[in-house]
Design an enzyme around this catalytic site. Structure first.
Site, PDB file in Angstrom:
ATOM      1  N   GLY A  46       9.719 -19.949 115.868  1.00 26.52           N
ATOM      2  CA  GLY A  46      10.167 -19.626 114.223  1.00 26.52           C
ATOM      3  C   GLY A  46       9.410 -18.816 113.294  1.00 26.52           C
ATOM      4  CD  GLN A  51       6.277 -16.420 109.971  1.00 26.97           C
ATOM      5  OE1 GLN A  51       7.119 -17.314 109.742  1.00 26.97           O
ATOM      6  NE2 GLN A  51       5.397 -16.030 110.535  1.00 26.97           N
ATOM      7  CB  CYS A  94       1.649 -17.941 113.470  1.00 22.67           C
ATOM      8  SG  CYS A  94       2.402 -17.563 111.650  1.00 22.67           S
ATOM      9  CG  LEU A  95       5.746 -14.590 115.117  1.00 21.91           C
ATOM     10  CD1 LEU A  95       6.904 -14.048 114.707  1.00 21.91           C
ATOM     11  CD2 LEU A  95       5.584 -13.933 116.393  1.00 21.91           C
ATOM     12  CG  HIS A 136       3.653 -23.328 112.170  1.00 20.38           C
ATOM     13  ND1 HIS A 136       2.707 -23.026 112.560  1.00 20.38           N
ATOM     14  CD2 HIS A 136       4.420 -22.006 111.660  1.00 20.38           C
ATOM     15  CE1 HIS A 136       2.101 -21.994 112.236  1.00 20.38           C
ATOM     16  NE2 HIS A 136       3.170 -20.920 111.530  1.00 20.38           N
ATOM     17  CD  GLU A 137       8.131 -21.055 111.589  1.00 21.28           C
ATOM     18  OE1 GLU A 137       8.598 -20.773 110.658  1.00 21.28           O
ATOM     19  OE2 GLU A 137       7.757 -21.151 112.640  1.00 21.28           O
ATOM     20  CG  HIS A 140       4.965 -19.808 107.117  1.00 14.93           C
ATOM     21  ND1 HIS A 140       4.295 -19.356 107.443  1.00 14.93           N
ATOM     22  CD2 HIS A 140       5.138 -20.057 109.048  1.00 14.93           C
ATOM     23  CE1 HIS A 140       3.474 -18.452 108.502  1.00 14.93           C
ATOM     24  NE2 HIS A 140       4.170 -19.340 108.731  1.00 14.93           N
TER      25      HIS A 140
HETATM   26 NI    NI Z   1       4.061 -19.156 111.832  1.00 15.93          NI
END
Ligand code: NI
Length: 171
Positions: A46, A51, A94-95, A136-137, A140
């Site tokens: 995701g 981000q 997480c990226l 999670h998304e 963000h």
């Molecule tokens: Ni993330």
């Protein structure tokens, strides 16, 4: 389509709150397409607009990592309107938080409201892994990283690790 740079901790932009998308124009469609390409390329499950340095409220995710056609989701202005139960997501990552994984307490199921990329309102109930990804998304979009949801000790250790790395990179 273009690959976008994914911001990583401690970039201040990651603490910003996204603003609602009010005008679904060509620029928004391009951002969505770029986010999808960037997510698959990472590869990640995701990606949230914050981000990639965009403060319009957009998330994209695909629980199948692109394996199953039709499992790609795009939500604009997603909001969690109801949560139920508790679960622990194992080894969440997480990226934007490289080299770190942790168990995180999450709601077991959520109901969210959002718009699809054409602006059509939708409401979905998600459970288990799907619910964890959505939480999670959407975090963000509220300027929250999953390291804000782990113990202070774990977070401190990670911060030290990152500081060291930044120092090394400066040398
Ligand atoms: Ni993330």
């Amino acid at each position: 389509m273009a690959l976008l740079d994914i911001l990583s901790y401690p970039d201040k932009f990651l603490t910003k709150k996204a603003k609602p998308v009010t005008n679904i124009d060509g620029a928004i469609q391009k951002t969505i397409d770029d986010m999808i390409e960037t997510m698959y390329n990472a590869p990640g499950i995701g990606l949230a607009s914050i981000q990639i340095g965009c403060d319009k409220s957009i998330i994209v995710y695909d629980l199948s990592y692109g394996e199953n056609e039709g499992s790609l989701q795009v939500f604009l202005n997603p909001k969690i309107i109801e949560t139920c139960g508790e679960t622990v997501s194992e080894n969440e990552g997480c990226l934007s938080v490289p080299d770190f994984r942790s168990d995180v307490k999450r709601s077991a199921s959520v109901i969210i409201e959002a718009l699809d990329r054409e602006g059509k309102p939708l409401k979905i109930e998600a459970k288990e892994y799907h619910a964890i990804v959505l939480q999670h998304e959407i975090d963000h979009l509220n300027g929250i990283l999953f390291i804000n949801r782990v113990s202070a000790l774990k977070r401190e250790l990670y911060k030290r690790h990152i500081k060291k790395q930044i120092k090394q990179d400066d040398k």
